[in-house]
Design a protein around this motif. Structure first.
Motif, PDB file in Angstrom:
ATOM      1  N   HIS A 182       0.856  -1.174   0.000  1.00 37.30           N
ATOM      2  CA  HIS A 182       0.000   0.000   0.000  1.00 37.30           C
ATOM      3  C   HIS A 182       0.894   1.227   0.000  1.00 37.30           C
ATOM      4  N   ILE A 183       0.702   2.125  -0.977  1.00 38.04           N
ATOM      5  CA  ILE A 183       1.592   3.272  -1.179  1.00 38.04           C
ATOM      6  C   ILE A 183       0.855   4.546  -0.795  1.00 38.04           C
ATOM      7  N   SER A 184       1.468   5.339   0.075  1.00 41.24           N
ATOM      8  CA  SER A 184       0.878   6.604   0.498  1.00 41.24           C
ATOM      9  C   SER A 184       1.859   7.738   0.276  1.00 41.24           C
ATOM     10  N   ARG A 185       1.378   8.827  -0.285  1.00 41.49           N
ATOM     11  CA  ARG A 185       2.156  10.058  -0.405  1.00 41.49           C
ATOM     12  C   ARG A 185       1.646  11.004   0.681  1.00 41.49           C
ATOM     13  N   MET A 186       2.525  11.376   1.597  1.00 34.81           N
ATOM     14  CA  MET A 186       2.107  12.096   2.789  1.00 34.81           C
ATOM     15  C   MET A 186       2.787  13.455   2.887  1.00 34.81           C
ATOM     16  N   ALA A 187       2.059  14.433   3.414  1.00 31.84           N
ATOM     17  CA  ALA A 187       2.607  15.751   3.695  1.00 31.84           C
ATOM     18  C   ALA A 187       1.988  16.237   4.995  1.00 31.84           C
ATOM     19  N   CYS A 188       2.820  16.804   5.883  1.00 29.53           N
ATOM     20  CA  CYS A 188       2.259  17.320   7.128  1.00 29.53           C
ATOM     21  C   CYS A 188       3.185  18.348   7.762  1.00 29.53           C
ATOM     22  N   THR A 189       2.638  19.065   8.720  1.00 30.79           N
ATOM     23  CA  THR A 189       3.395  20.040   9.499  1.00 30.79           C
ATOM     24  C   THR A 189       4.166  19.308  10.601  1.00 30.79           C
ATOM     25  N   PRO A 190       5.022  19.989  11.377  1.00 35.15           N
ATOM     26  CA  PRO A 190       5.904  19.304  12.340  1.00 35.15           C
ATOM     27  C   PRO A 190       5.170  18.425  13.358  1.00 35.15           C
ATOM     28  N   VAL A 191       5.596  17.158  13.414  1.00 40.96           N
ATOM     29  CA  VAL A 191       5.053  16.180  14.360  1.00 40.96           C
ATOM     30  C   VAL A 191       6.157  15.164  14.669  1.00 40.96           C
ATOM     31  N   THR A 192       5.899  14.287  15.636  1.00 41.30           N
ATOM     32  CA  THR A 192       6.723  13.108  15.854  1.00 41.30           C
ATOM     33  C   THR A 192       5.810  11.892  15.885  1.00 41.30           C
ATOM     34  N   TYR A 193       6.090  10.920  15.010  1.00 47.37           N
ATOM     35  CA  TYR A 193       5.387   9.644  15.043  1.00 47.37           C
ATOM     36  C   TYR A 193       6.128   8.721  16.010  1.00 47.37           C
ATOM     37  N   VAL A 194       5.394   8.005  16.837  1.00 41.82           N
ATOM     38  CA  VAL A 194       6.003   7.154  17.859  1.00 41.82           C
ATOM     39  C   VAL A 194       5.398   5.759  17.788  1.00 41.82           C
ATOM     40  N   ARG A 195       6.265   4.745  17.653  1.00 42.70           N
ATOM     41  CA  ARG A 195       5.813   3.354  17.737  1.00 42.70           C
ATOM     42  C   ARG A 195       6.451   2.719  18.963  1.00 42.70           C
ATOM     43  N   THR A 196       5.635   2.326  19.923  1.00 41.46           N
ATOM     44  CA  THR A 196       6.119   1.780  21.189  1.00 41.46           C
ATOM     45  C   THR A 196       6.144   0.248  21.142  1.00 41.46           C
TER      46      THR A 196
END
Length: 358
Positions: A80-94
């Motif tokens: 599954h292919i996604s083209r993503m754009a966003c403002t400043p964030v942090t993604y976290v995988r625990t």
């Protein structure tokens, strides 16, 4: 995937609901944009309707300014292919997220902006064309430090593992690797929202992407032989044609230049095109002539002289351009423009007369 407005109950540490694995990627094509929500709801909508269920991760907003994100995606066979754009964030995988996942790896490629991925002991700034393989077995962080764009590929369980018969570990991949050049070129030629709905073609496209990423990561034995026989040649041919379509207006475009861009030899460029209906020169010429025809028949370019259009489409000699154009289309550039102008003026006059009688 949850629709905007659906609100799944997040579990501990921001995973999916307790006891539930992340759902399968949505079928077909989709768009998710926070523009569809009130400004104060945008971050929550993105987190709950997209990040939690799809990436099985959590997200932290890192900006005091209004949040914004857009995702365009398509399911193509086993990826599954996604083209993503966003403002400043942090993604976290625990660790909790890892335990709830389906175990399938993901792959990321930088497009633009400023962001960094960290997993285990591997950390990489995601410059354009840089790749990052992220197995699901370890916690991970993605720090988006400014407004950024990237590509995220989520594999179905077992798809990449069958092609890379060893334990997958976090791995950053240079944009200069030949296989990564092909991955970038292949993905650049694919617009998720304009892709065909033909499932067979999407399946082939997804297979080729998986093959190329396996080559970049490093494969061997039977898997390497399988990849070489099915996807690599098709992907390289597509990369050659994509490069020609991007650079045909350059008067000195050569097979050597295209070869350098995609990471193969000039001889390979010519050999790849032997299985298409045209030679390298014929492909370049067709792109130039088709572009010239579109410009000559568009009111937008009405102020340009024929010689200027010839120059803008890669021709250095207007007489030579006129001969080639007439051979291809059966008319001279001037006559094509005159016919189009006459038709446009006739239609405009008819419209004006109709409006004046109303």
């Amino acid at each position: 995937m949850a629709k905007p407005g659906d609100k799944p109950e997040p579990g501990v540490d921001g995973g999916a609901a307790d006891g539930q694995a992340a759902p399968e990627p949505p079928p077909g094509r989709f768009v998710f944009s926070t523009e569809a929500f009130p400004e104060h709801d945008r971050f929550t909508a993105f987190r709950e309707a997209f990040v939690l269920p799809y990436f099985n991760s959590d997200i932290v907003n890192r900006s005091d300014r209004p949040f914004g994100a857009r995702v365009e995606g398509v399911a193509a066979g086993g990826v599954h292919i996604s083209r993503m754009a966003c403002t400043p964030v942090t993604y976290v995988r625990t660790r909790v997220d890892v335990e709830r996942s389906d175990g399938a790896p993901s792959f990321y490629m930088g497009v633009g902006g400023n962001y960094r991925i960290e997993q285990g002991e591997t950390s990489r700034a995601m410059d354009p064309g840089v790749g990052f393989l992220a197995p699901v077995g370890d916690p991970a962080f993605c720090h988006v430090l400014g407004k950024s764009q990237g590509l995220a590929l989520k594999f179905a369980p077992g798809v990449l593992e069958r092609l890379v018969p060893r334990e997958l570990k976090p791995q950053s991949l240079s944009a200069d690797l030949p296989a990564m050049r092909l991955v970038k070129s292949y993905l650049d030629s694919f617009e998720p929202l304009e892709a065909t709905a033909d499932p067979a073609l999407l399946e082939v496209f997804g297979t080729h992407i998986c093959d190329l990423i396996a080559l970049a990561v490093g494969t061997s034995g039977d898997a390497l032989e399988l990849i070489g026989g099915r996807g690599l040649k098709a992907a390289r041919t597509d990369a050659v044609l994509t490069a020609i379509s991007k650079h045909f207006a350059s008067p000195g475009l050569s097979a050597e230049q295209v070869a350098h861009e995609i990471g193969v030899s000039a001889r390979q460029v010519h050999r790849l095109l032997e299985e298409t209906p045209k030679t390298f020169y014929e492909h370049v010429l067709e792109c130039r002539l088709q572009c010239a025809y579109r410009m000559l028949t568009s009111p937008r370019f009405g102020r340009f002289k024929v010689a200027e259009i010839a120059q803008r489409t890669g021709f250095t000699n207007v007489s030579h351009f006129n001969r080639l154009f007439r051979t291809r289309f059966g008319e001279t550039p001037a006559s094509v423009r005159a016919s189009e102008t006459a038709a446009y003026e006739h239609n405009s006059g008819a419209l004006s007369r109709d409006l004046s009688h109303k």
